[in-house]
Design a protein around this motif. Structure first.
Motif, PDB file in Angstrom:
ATOM      1  N   ILE A 139       7.173  21.823  -8.512  1.00 29.10           N
ATOM      2  CA  ILE A 139       6.373  21.449  -8.030  1.00 29.10           C
ATOM      3  C   ILE A 139       5.986  19.643  -8.513  1.00 29.10           C
ATOM      4  O   ILE A 139       5.337  19.281  -7.973  1.00 29.10           O
ATOM      5  N   TYR A 140       5.895  19.225 -10.052  1.00 29.70           N
ATOM      6  CA  TYR A 140       5.442  18.134 -10.088  1.00 29.70           C
ATOM      7  C   TYR A 140       6.438  17.058  -9.523  1.00 29.70           C
ATOM      8  O   TYR A 140       5.273  16.286  -8.930  1.00 29.70           O
ATOM      9  N   ILE A 141       7.593  17.198  -8.947  1.00 27.22           N
ATOM     10  CA  ILE A 141       7.645  15.610  -8.169  1.00 27.22           C
ATOM     11  C   ILE A 141       7.096  16.020  -7.332  1.00 27.22           C
ATOM     12  O   ILE A 141       6.833  14.911  -6.769  1.00 27.22           O
ATOM     13  N   GLN A 142       6.582  17.239  -6.546  1.00 22.76           N
ATOM     14  CA  GLN A 142       6.260  17.042  -4.717  1.00 22.76           C
ATOM     15  C   GLN A 142       4.862  15.837  -5.595  1.00 22.76           C
ATOM     16  O   GLN A 142       4.478  15.462  -4.437  1.00 22.76           O
ATOM     17  N   ILE A 143       4.066  17.563  -6.254  1.00 18.18           N
ATOM     18  CA  ILE A 143       2.718  16.693  -6.610  1.00 18.18           C
ATOM     19  C   ILE A 143       3.304  14.679  -7.048  1.00 18.18           C
ATOM     20  O   ILE A 143       1.871  13.739  -6.199  1.00 18.18           O
ATOM     21  N   MET A 144       3.642  14.006  -7.884  1.00 18.97           N
ATOM     22  CA  MET A 144       3.711  12.996  -7.897  1.00 18.97           C
ATOM     23  C   MET A 144       4.714  12.223  -7.282  1.00 18.97           C
ATOM     24  O   MET A 144       3.641  11.324  -6.710  1.00 18.97           O
ATOM     25  N   ASN A 145       5.394  12.603  -6.108  1.00 18.83           N
ATOM     26  CA  ASN A 145       5.691  11.944  -4.557  1.00 18.83           C
ATOM     27  C   ASN A 145       4.233  11.585  -4.001  1.00 18.83           C
ATOM     28  O   ASN A 145       4.656  10.904  -3.542  1.00 18.83           O
ATOM     29  N   GLN A 146       3.615  12.822  -3.783  1.00 16.81           N
ATOM     30  CA  GLN A 146       2.721  12.419  -2.591  1.00 16.81           C
ATOM     31  C   GLN A 146       1.041  11.512  -3.501  1.00 16.81           C
ATOM     32  O   GLN A 146       1.106  11.094  -2.908  1.00 16.81           O
ATOM     33  N   ILE A 147       1.196  12.024  -5.300  1.00 15.73           N
ATOM     34  CA  ILE A 147       0.406  10.385  -5.750  1.00 15.73           C
ATOM     35  C   ILE A 147       0.758   9.672  -5.436  1.00 15.73           C
ATOM     36  O   ILE A 147       0.394   8.528  -5.050  1.00 15.73           O
ATOM     37  N   ARG A 148       2.085   9.653  -5.292  1.00 20.86           N
ATOM     38  CA  ARG A 148       2.772   8.204  -5.994  1.00 20.86           C
ATOM     39  C   ARG A 148       2.499   7.215  -4.701  1.00 20.86           C
ATOM     40  O   ARG A 148       2.402   6.023  -3.639  1.00 20.86           O
ATOM     41  N   GLN A 149       2.664   7.875  -3.075  1.00 25.27           N
ATOM     42  CA  GLN A 149       2.783   7.657  -1.704  1.00 25.27           C
ATOM     43  C   GLN A 149       1.767   7.151  -1.159  1.00 25.27           C
ATOM     44  O   GLN A 149       1.392   6.000  -0.995  1.00 25.27           O
ATOM     45  N   SER A 150       0.570   7.910  -1.989  1.00 19.01           N
ATOM     46  CA  SER A 150      -1.051   7.550  -1.457  1.00 19.01           C
ATOM     47  C   SER A 150      -1.379   5.809  -2.742  1.00 19.01           C
ATOM     48  O   SER A 150      -2.040   5.426  -1.614  1.00 19.01           O
ATOM     49  N   ILE A 151      -0.769   5.672  -3.684  1.00 17.91           N
ATOM     50  CA  ILE A 151      -0.842   4.886  -4.339  1.00 17.91           C
ATOM     51  C   ILE A 151      -0.327   4.058  -3.108  1.00 17.91           C
ATOM     52  O   ILE A 151      -0.633   2.903  -3.014  1.00 17.91           O
ATOM     53  N   LEU A 152       1.131   3.831  -2.916  1.00 18.62           N
ATOM     54  CA  LEU A 152       2.127   3.266  -2.434  1.00 18.62           C
ATOM     55  C   LEU A 152       1.191   2.145  -0.584  1.00 18.62           C
ATOM     56  O   LEU A 152       1.495   1.069  -0.980  1.00 18.62           O
ATOM     57  N   SER A 153       1.095   3.515   0.094  1.00 20.71           N
ATOM     58  CA  SER A 153       0.458   3.082   0.744  1.00 20.71           C
ATOM     59  C   SER A 153      -0.796   2.712   1.409  1.00 20.71           C
ATOM     60  O   SER A 153      -1.135   2.239   2.264  1.00 20.71           O
ATOM     61  N   GLY A 154      -1.695   2.564  -0.232  1.00 20.88           N
ATOM     62  CA  GLY A 154      -3.103   2.027  -0.050  1.00 20.88           C
ATOM     63  C   GLY A 154      -3.990   2.421   0.652  1.00 20.88           C
ATOM     64  O   GLY A 154      -5.321   2.450   0.009  1.00 20.88           O
ATOM     65  N   GLU A 155      -3.175   4.681   0.630  1.00 18.94           N
ATOM     66  CA  GLU A 155      -4.530   4.771   0.569  1.00 18.94           C
ATOM     67  C   GLU A 155      -5.508   4.935  -0.576  1.00 18.94           C
ATOM     68  O   GLU A 155      -6.514   5.187  -0.486  1.00 18.94           O
TER      69      GLU A 155
END
Length: 127
Positions: free
Chosen positions: A13-29
């Motif tokens: 679960i922590y990896i899923q959450i981390m990946n989604q937050i990371r993606q939101s940052i890297l995508s500029g969202e």
């Protein structure tokens, strides 16, 4: 920011959450200075342990994607735009490698791939 947790995923679960937050940052969202939910609020919203969300934030802070300010919360880091750009380039390269592998499976030549990519690029830039 919307985070979805899949019980069917092989990732913790922590990896899923981390990946989604990371993606939101890297995508500029999420951009520099944006605040993130508190550790407790995120845990409550996602119905997970506070320990899980604390670990997510600690990992993202180690990656220099977020900053923790005592008494104020966690914020998207603005200090490391070069790092964020580098991470986005890395993800782009991974996607490009996928394209290369798939084009080889289709027996496309390098020039055919370049021509196709050029055409798509031009179409994307046409108003």
């Amino acid at each position: 920011m919307k985070i979805l947790i899949s019980n069917a995923s092989s990732d913790p679960i922590y990896i899923q959450i981390m990946n989604q937050i990371r993606q939101s940052i890297l995508s500029g969202e999420l951009v520099a200075g944006d605040s993130l939910p508190s550790i407790r609020q995120l845990a409550k919203d996602l119905q997970v342990s506070v320990i899980t969300t604390k670990r997510v934030y600690e990992e993202l802070e180690k990656e220099k994607l977020i900053d923790s300010v005592v008494g104020k919360g966690c914020f998207v880091s603005g200090a490391n735009q070069d790092f964020i750009r580098e991470q986005r380039m890395k993800r782009l390269e991974e996607k490009m490698l996928d394209i290369i592998r798939e084009s080889k499976e289709l027996s496309m030549t390098e020039q055919e791939v370049i021509n196709h990519f050029t055409l798509l690029f031009e179409e994307e830039n046409t108003p």
